[in-house]
Design a protein around this motif. Structure first.
Motif, PDB file in Angstrom:
ATOM      1  N   THR A  12       0.830  -1.205   0.000  1.00 50.89           N
ATOM      2  CA  THR A  12       0.000   0.000   0.000  1.00 50.89           C
ATOM      3  C   THR A  12       0.864   1.254   0.000  1.00 50.89           C
ATOM      4  O   THR A  12       0.590   2.227  -0.730  1.00 50.89           O
ATOM      5  CB  THR A  12      -0.931  -0.005   1.226  1.00 50.89           C
ATOM      6  OG1 THR A  12      -1.744  -1.184   1.200  1.00 50.89           O
ATOM      7  CG2 THR A  12      -1.828   1.216   1.233  1.00 50.89           C
ATOM      8  N   THR A  13       1.933   1.231   0.801  1.00 52.03           N
ATOM      9  CA  THR A  13       2.831   2.386   0.840  1.00 52.03           C
ATOM     10  C   THR A  13       3.541   2.570  -0.497  1.00 52.03           C
ATOM     11  O   THR A  13       3.698   3.700  -0.989  1.00 52.03           O
ATOM     12  CB  THR A  13       3.863   2.197   1.966  1.00 52.03           C
ATOM     13  OG1 THR A  13       3.181   2.061   3.219  1.00 52.03           O
ATOM     14  CG2 THR A  13       4.808   3.392   2.029  1.00 52.03           C
ATOM     15  N   GLY A  73       1.027   3.929  -3.133  1.00 55.25           N
ATOM     16  CA  GLY A  73       0.611   5.299  -2.845  1.00 55.25           C
ATOM     17  C   GLY A  73      -0.710   5.623  -3.512  1.00 55.25           C
ATOM     18  O   GLY A  73      -1.665   4.831  -3.506  1.00 55.25           O
ATOM     19  N   ASN A  74      -0.781   6.816  -4.123  1.00 53.20           N
ATOM     20  CA  ASN A  74      -2.003   7.260  -4.796  1.00 53.20           C
ATOM     21  C   ASN A  74      -2.136   6.725  -6.223  1.00 53.20           C
ATOM     22  O   ASN A  74      -3.110   7.045  -6.907  1.00 53.20           O
ATOM     23  CB  ASN A  74      -2.052   8.786  -4.828  1.00 53.20           C
ATOM     24  CG  ASN A  74      -2.149   9.371  -3.420  1.00 53.20           C
ATOM     25  OD1 ASN A  74      -2.762   8.768  -2.542  1.00 53.20           O
ATOM     26  ND2 ASN A  74      -1.525  10.527  -3.216  1.00 53.20           N
TER      27      ASN A  74
END
Length: 850
Positions: free
Chosen positions: A482-483, A486-487
């Motif tokens: 997830t990190t 990101g977006n």
């Protein structure tokens, strides 16, 4: 007094044929009894002078009493109690015996065929029962009145004795039919049925004798008695309806009290579905929860085993039609038995339901979901509008309970997110992937990419350090991915050690490759688990829309192909290319396999298993076979992977289980009490409905659960250990035997076996074939046999091809053997002849038959 037994709606099979033959045999006995008592029917006039009742009047009277009945349901048994003693007693006094028998049969035929639309077998049985009951009533009445020389008290005694005798005989006959269907005669059920059936008889006979006395004194009282009889029938019917309503009100009160006090989500759902099944006397109940746009996000089911299960499959066309009818229109939907509406018929057929009722679950913010009950127990009547109102009441109580606090929000979150990592699950990924594809077609986006990421050697880590550390590893991996994304995209967990990443808004290979490498770098740092630094590696497969596919399923399939190639080639990252597709033959096999399942071309062969100590055959293993009309025999190694990848493994497993259990039923009817073993695939261990399906098939074929052995490989369990072990425990609770197949080739260990609820291990054939005393595999085999003995497990050796191997295994204490030395795989129909040939050979002192 008459009674009806419930017949389970199951297709023809060996057990069903045996049941039908039992019922036909009992019918023949009843008709024979009626024929034996025919001399008592020879009297041409009525017992008393006065108004003579013609057969048609008796037919009308018997039909009226059979239509106005009280239904009593107990578990899977349905009984009806009527006032048939009233016309019976009147007929004994004022009609000739022949007119009485004819009137009862004609009236009963009219009710059974025209009103109840009973099946032919049931109609035949009931007519045989009514004929025998009437003949016995005439015989008992005649014997007692003759013995008492026609005294008035003697005639009354004869009427009571005739009614009670026939009522007891009817209860016994019905109990025998029920025993034929349920596999055993229950004395308490017989006693309860007899008492229930005879409870009203003395009162009805008394009323009938009052009518006889009145008619004997004044024939003009006929019309007064007819009016009284009609009022009595109406009052009786009103009482039955009132009693049924009172029982339902009691159940609703208990239900509302129980649901309002249930603190847990699962407990609320279980009580709602359980009460819905009980109130409507149904086999199945389910709730489908929906989101704001009316799309189905998850189902909760309570099946025939009363086990709560969840599913997250997207709705098909039939389900979308149901949602439109119930959610869109906010109205209940009644799908009665034998409906002719095409859309209703498709929905029932898809879910293998005979009939159903669906009502909306309403909340303050709109419709929360759909409550469905299906398959009414018994064939007395199907669902009607009263059942719809009753289920709506249950739904209203359920809606209040489900809105307590943030329950619905939690349910919706659980339906769309993985419970372990909190990441979006497969359902939410597919929805977002569908939205991304829609944006491409609406020209709001240039493309989209989906990545499938699978951890390398996760099973070994999980097995070495335990499930708890394995779960911590998955949580850490999810956070790192997830990190790293990101977006740029969305990370989802699909199950086990498989993750998916959706990158919307781009179809650029270079950009997607850059994101993929960033994900792999995020996993390069070791993870601290149980005081150890564990290195994690992963393989990623990428598919692009619209270049590689234009639908979610196609994209996920191509990403999966690329991921497997990345894992095999150790490249780490692989973008889909057309050459990764399987051969044209394999692509063709998907459609051909689906057609084969629909057309019944999939067959089962069996290979016998026998005890090494005495050579007694104890069972067989089911081996799936596909004989294609053009391609010839297709190997299971070729079409089973096709079934797993195409989603056909569920129907294929059901087909094999169905044929295997039908074979066991056939063997048992032929006098051979043998078991059968069926292999389960990895995908089957992830099927939430497997336990219900196994229970349904065992019940359908009337096979004891311990005659079925389900074989799983070590690798299939370790693909998702927590989920697989939980499902195996549920199968074990059902009574099914469990076996570890190919033991010795995977993660075999003492701690591994102790965690699994199995009763058997099968030594892989690679260690058995060609086994000799001085061979290198003998120590492995001996160790497995000793391990099984210490754990209380049966040990089966497969691949026994020579007599020396058989004798060596027997000397080690191995329990069972399977292989060409004992018998080659054969069609199901050849096993019994093979057994008989083998028994004759052994009886002559010959060698074992191969």
């Amino acid at each position: 007094m008459s009674a009806d037994s419930t017949e389970d709606q199951v297709p023809e099979d060996a057990g069903r044929v045996r049941q039908r033959l039992t019922v036909l045999g009992l019918t023949a006995v009843l008709l024979g009894l009626a024929g034996a008592l025919s001399p008592y029917l020879s009297r041409g006039d009525a017992f008393l002078p006065g108004p003579t009742l013609p057969w048609w009047a008796l037919a009308i009277a018997f039909a009226a009493t059979e239509v106005n009945v009280l239904h009593i349901q107990h578990q899977r048994e349905a009984r009806t109690i009527s006032l048939s003693e009233l016309p019976l007693v009147l007929g004994l006094f004022f009609a000739s015996p022949v007119s009485l028998v004819l009137g009862r049969l004609v009236g009963s035929v009219a009710v059974l065929v025209l009103y109840r639309r009973s099946p032919a077998l049931k109609t035949t049985f009931n007519l045989g029962l009514f004929a025998a009951e009437t003949a016995v009533a005439v015989a008992v009445f005649s014997a007692i009145t003759t013995w008492t020389d026609g005294h008035v008290l003697g005639t009354w005694l004869g009427a009571y004795a005739a009614a009670l005798t026939t009522g007891s005989m009817g209860a016994l006959a019905i109990s025998l039919v029920i025993a034929a269907h349920e596999g055993g005669l229950r004395l308490m059920s017989l006693l309860r049925g007899t008492i229930t059936g005879l409870a009203v008889a003395p009162m009805v006979v008394t009323l009938a004798l009052v009518a006889v006395t009145s008619l004997g004194a004044s024939p003009q009282s006929t019309w007064l008695l007819v009016a009284f009889g009609i009022l009595l029938l109406l009052a009786y019917r009103a009482y039955a309806s009132l009693a049924h309503r009172h029982l339902n009100l009691e159940r609703l009160y208990r239900f509302s009290q129980a649901v309002s006090s249930a603190p847990e989500v699962d407990e609320v759902l279980r009580r709602v579905l359980s009460e819905a099944k009980e109130l409507l006397r149904s086999e199945r109940a389910s709730i489908g929860f929906v989101v704001g746009d009316g799309g189905l996000v998850g189902r909760v089911r309570l099946g025939v085993t009363d086990r709560l299960s969840r599913a997250e499959e997207p709705p098909g066309p039939e389900d979308r039609w149901l949602l439109q009818q119930v959610v869109g229109e906010r109205a209940p939907l009644l799908l009665p038995r034998n409906t002719r509406d095409p859309a209703s018929r498709r929905l029932l057929d898809k879910h293998a339901m005979r009939e159903a009722v669906a009502v909306p679950l309403r909340g303050t913010a709109g419709v929360l979901g759909v409550l469905v009950v299906a398959d009414r127990m018994g064939d007395i009547r199907t669902y009607d509008e009263n059942d719809v109102l009753l289920l709506e009441t249950v739904a209203n109580h359920a809606s209040v309970a489900l809105q307590n606090g943030e329950l619905i929000g939690r349910l919706r979150h659980e339906a769309l997110h993985d419970a372990l990592t909190g990441l979006p699950n497969r359902v939410q990924l597919q929805r977002r992937l569908g939205e991304a594809i829609d944006d491409i077609f609406l020209r709001r986006s240039e493309g989209a990419a989906v990545m499938l990421l699978d951890l390398d050697q996760f099973k070994e880590i999980n097995d070495t350090l335990g499930h708890q550390e394995g779960d911590l590893l998955l949580i850490e991996i999810g956070a790192r991915l997830t990190t790293a994304v990101g977006n740029a995209g969305v990370v989802a967990r699909l199950g086990g050690d498989e993750f998916a990443i959706l990158v919307p808004g781009t179809g650029d290979e270079d950009r997607v490759r850059h994101v993929g490498r960033r994900l792999l770098r995020a996993l390069e740092q070791p993870v601290a688990l149980d005081g150890l630094e564990v290195e994690v590696r992963a393989s990623i497969g990428v598919a692009l829309a619209p270049a590689h596919a234009q639908d979610p399923a196609g994209l996920l399939k191509r990403a999966d192909l690329a991921m497997h190639d990345a894992k095999v080639s150790a490249k780490g990252l692989r973008i889909y290319e057309p050459e990764l597709e399987t051969s044209p033959r394999r692509v063709t096999l998907v459609a051909e396999l689906r057609a084969a399942l629909n057309n019944g071309e999939i067959a089962v062969h069996v290979q016998p298993k026998a005890g090494l100590a005495d050579g007694t055959v104890t069972g067989a293993e089911a081996l799936v076979r596909w004989e294609h009309p053009e391609l010839g025999r297709v190997s299971p190694d070729e079409f089973i992977p096709v079934a797993e990848r195409s989603g056909l493994i569920g129907p294929l497993t059901t087909r094999v289980l169905d044929l295997s259990l039908a074979a066991v039923a056939g063997w048992r009817s032929a006098g051979h009490d043998l078991g059968i073993a069926v292999n389960l695939s990895t995908r089957s261990l992830h099927d939430a409905d497997l336990v219900d399906e196994v229970a349904r098939l065992l019940r359908r074929h009337d096979v004891p659960a311990d005659r079925l052995t389900l074989e799983v490989t070590e690798g299939s369990v370790m693909a998702d250990p927590a989920r697989a072990v939980a499902l195996l425990h549920q199968l074990r609770d059902l009574g099914v035997r469990l076996s570890v197949d190919d033991f010795g080739t995977g993660y075999s260990s003492l701690s591994y076996l102790k965690r699994l609820p199995v009763q058997e291990v099968k030594i892989d054939r690679s260690f058995v074939t060609g086994l000799t005393e001085d061979g290198e595999d003998v120590a492995i085999v001996r160790t497995i046999v000793d391990l099984g003995r210490h754990l209380g497990l049966q040990v089966v050796a497969e691949g026994v091809e020579e007599r020396s191997t058989w004798e060596l295994l027997a000397s080690m204490g191995c329990d069972l053997a399977q292989g060409w030395y004992l018998g080659r795989p054969m069609p199901i129909g050849e096993l019994v002849p093979w057994l008989r040939t083998r028994e004759r050979a052994e009886g002559r002192g010959g060698l074992r038959v191969v």
